[in-house]
Design an enzyme around this catalytic site. Sequence first.
Site, short mmCIF file in Angstrom:
data_model
loop_
_atom_site.label_atom_id
_atom_site.label_comp_id
_atom_site.label_asym_id
_atom_site.label_seq_id
_atom_site.Cartn_x
_atom_site.Cartn_y
_atom_site.Cartn_z
N ASN A 116 3.89 -26.23 26.33
CA ASN A 116 3.59 -27.54 26.89
C ASN A 116 3.00 -28.51 25.87
O ASN A 116 3.14 -29.72 25.99
CB ASN A 116 2.63 -27.41 28.08
CG ASN A 116 1.49 -26.46 27.83
OD1 ASN A 116 1.71 -25.29 27.54
ND2 ASN A 116 0.27 -26.96 27.92
N CYS B 50 -4.53 -30.86 30.09
CA CYS B 50 -5.59 -30.05 30.69
C CYS B 50 -6.77 -29.88 29.74
O CYS B 50 -7.88 -29.61 30.17
CB CYS B 50 -5.05 -28.67 31.07
SG CYS B 50 -3.52 -28.76 31.96
N GLY C 126 8.41 -29.09 39.73
CA GLY C 126 9.20 -30.29 39.94
C GLY C 126 8.73 -31.50 39.15
O GLY C 126 9.54 -32.27 38.63
N HIS C 127 7.40 -31.67 39.04
CA HIS C 127 6.92 -32.94 38.48
C HIS C 127 7.12 -33.07 36.98
O HIS C 127 6.85 -34.13 36.41
CB HIS C 127 5.47 -33.21 38.89
CG HIS C 127 4.42 -32.38 38.21
ND1 HIS C 127 3.63 -32.90 37.20
CD2 HIS C 127 4.00 -31.11 38.39
CE1 HIS C 127 2.75 -31.97 36.81
NE2 HIS C 127 2.96 -30.88 37.52
N GLN D 156 8.07 -26.12 31.18
CA GLN D 156 8.32 -27.21 30.23
C GLN D 156 9.71 -27.14 29.61
O GLN D 156 10.05 -27.94 28.74
CB GLN D 156 7.26 -27.20 29.11
CG GLN D 156 5.86 -27.56 29.60
CD GLN D 156 5.72 -29.04 29.96
OE1 GLN D 156 6.63 -29.85 29.76
NE2 GLN D 156 4.56 -29.40 30.50
N GLY E 43 4.03 -25.28 40.02
CA GLY E 43 4.30 -24.31 38.97
C GLY E 43 3.20 -23.26 38.86
O GLY E 43 3.48 -22.08 38.62
N1 PLP Z 1 2.81 -24.11 32.97
C1 PLP Z 1 3.05 -25.05 32.05
C2 PLP Z 1 3.67 -24.65 30.75
C3 PLP Z 1 2.73 -26.38 32.32
O1 PLP Z 1 2.95 -27.31 31.39
C4 PLP Z 1 2.15 -26.71 33.57
C5 PLP Z 1 1.73 -28.10 33.86
O2 PLP Z 1 1.02 -28.72 33.09
C6 PLP Z 1 1.93 -25.69 34.50
C7 PLP Z 1 2.27 -24.40 34.15
C8 PLP Z 1 1.35 -25.98 35.84
O3 PLP Z 1 2.32 -26.56 36.69
P1 PLP Z 1 1.88 -27.35 38.01
O4 PLP Z 1 1.20 -28.59 37.54
O5 PLP Z 1 3.14 -27.62 38.77
O6 PLP Z 1 0.97 -26.44 38.77
#
Ligand code: PLP
Length: 382
Positions: free
Chosen positions: A151, A326, A200-201, A179, A70
């Site tokens: 998120n 994070c 994907g995850h 999300q 993402g």
């Molecule tokens: N954007 C949002 C809103 C997310 O929640 C996340 C993952 O925590 C990301 C971006 C990043 O995605 P990825 O872990 O696939 O790089």
Amino acid sequence: MAIYLDSNATTRVHPLAVEAMLPYFGDRCHNPSSGYGAAKAVKQAIQTAREQVASLIGAKPSEIVFTGCGTESNNMAIKSLAREIGRQRGKVVVSEIEHSAVLRPVEAMAAVGFEVEKVGVDAEGRLDLERFRAALDPARPGFVSVMWANNETGVVQPMTEVCEAAKAAGWHIHTDAIQAVGKVPVRVDEVRVDFLSISGHKFHAPKGVGALYIREGTPFEPMVRGGGQEAGRRSGTENVPYLVALGRAAALMEEAERDGTLARVARLRDRLESALGELLDQVEFNGSREYRTPNVAHVSFGGCAAAELLPALDAAGLQCSAGSACMTGKGRPSHVQKAMGYSDERAFSSLRLSLSIFTSEEEIDEAVEVIADVVERVRGGR
Ligand code: PLP
């Protein structure tokens, strides 16, 4: 077995997605760009995955570009848009509550002279539309990036209004829908975003695979050039097993939306919230009740620091997050909760409990007992 309530951080890979991907590590390991029949079948598997992802969001398969995650999808969209508006001193408008995978790339744009404006949200975590509209400047080239769902809180943003306003200003729109996809209806045939990021995850595909939707006809400057895969938009030999799993997971999520599985997740989330509200005092539920994904309970426990709750919950067999994964351990209140106007105390005392389609009623009932016990203990200094 621990109770897992951290599905906004990541999800387990759906067993059917694992089953679908496995042959592509072995007998079907061929490079999809090779010329023989077996390789063509592998290429076809990628096309099927593309159709499955497109179907989930109401896109054409040709509008889906597979990516490595993402974060990459967000960066691809933002960097391409920056190039487009860069020559004419354009402006970028984002929400204050974006994920770092949007904030960091736009901050890098600000560092090289772009004007970047961050628009706040109300106490429910929804974008301040009045300020958003005022930030747009039809006299200048520009783009907006507003996330579909947050998120931390799960709050869904007013994307239809965002798109209408941005289009009226003649601007392009990117949305981080990472999300939202697989949790709430996300339809690019109804909401006119130009770019939309998927990971994907977050919906039972593996980590390290994502997609970027690019509306047909939208100018796009590739970030990764090479052998011309993904119609030249993202070169590199395709991660076939993960793409197959992503496609399968997308199809399963489409089914989950239709067959009531997501509604069941929402009922479990409601059960969790009402039980916590009944058992404990000084409990506050954060974010809009009406506009949110079905799987998140964002809860503040007055008199308890999440930093104390988390290890005690972990020891008692419950895995969840404070704010977003994070931010854990960084010692700062979440920028999302600060944007919602929360005090540091409320921000530091909140937990994000995020469910998935695999969460059971028994787990929720057990989680309630564990949380109530741990909160009472922490409050009592025990
Ligand atoms: N954007 C949002 C809103 C997310 O929640 C996340 C993952 O925590 C990301 C971006 C990043 O995605 P990825 O872990 O696939 O790089």
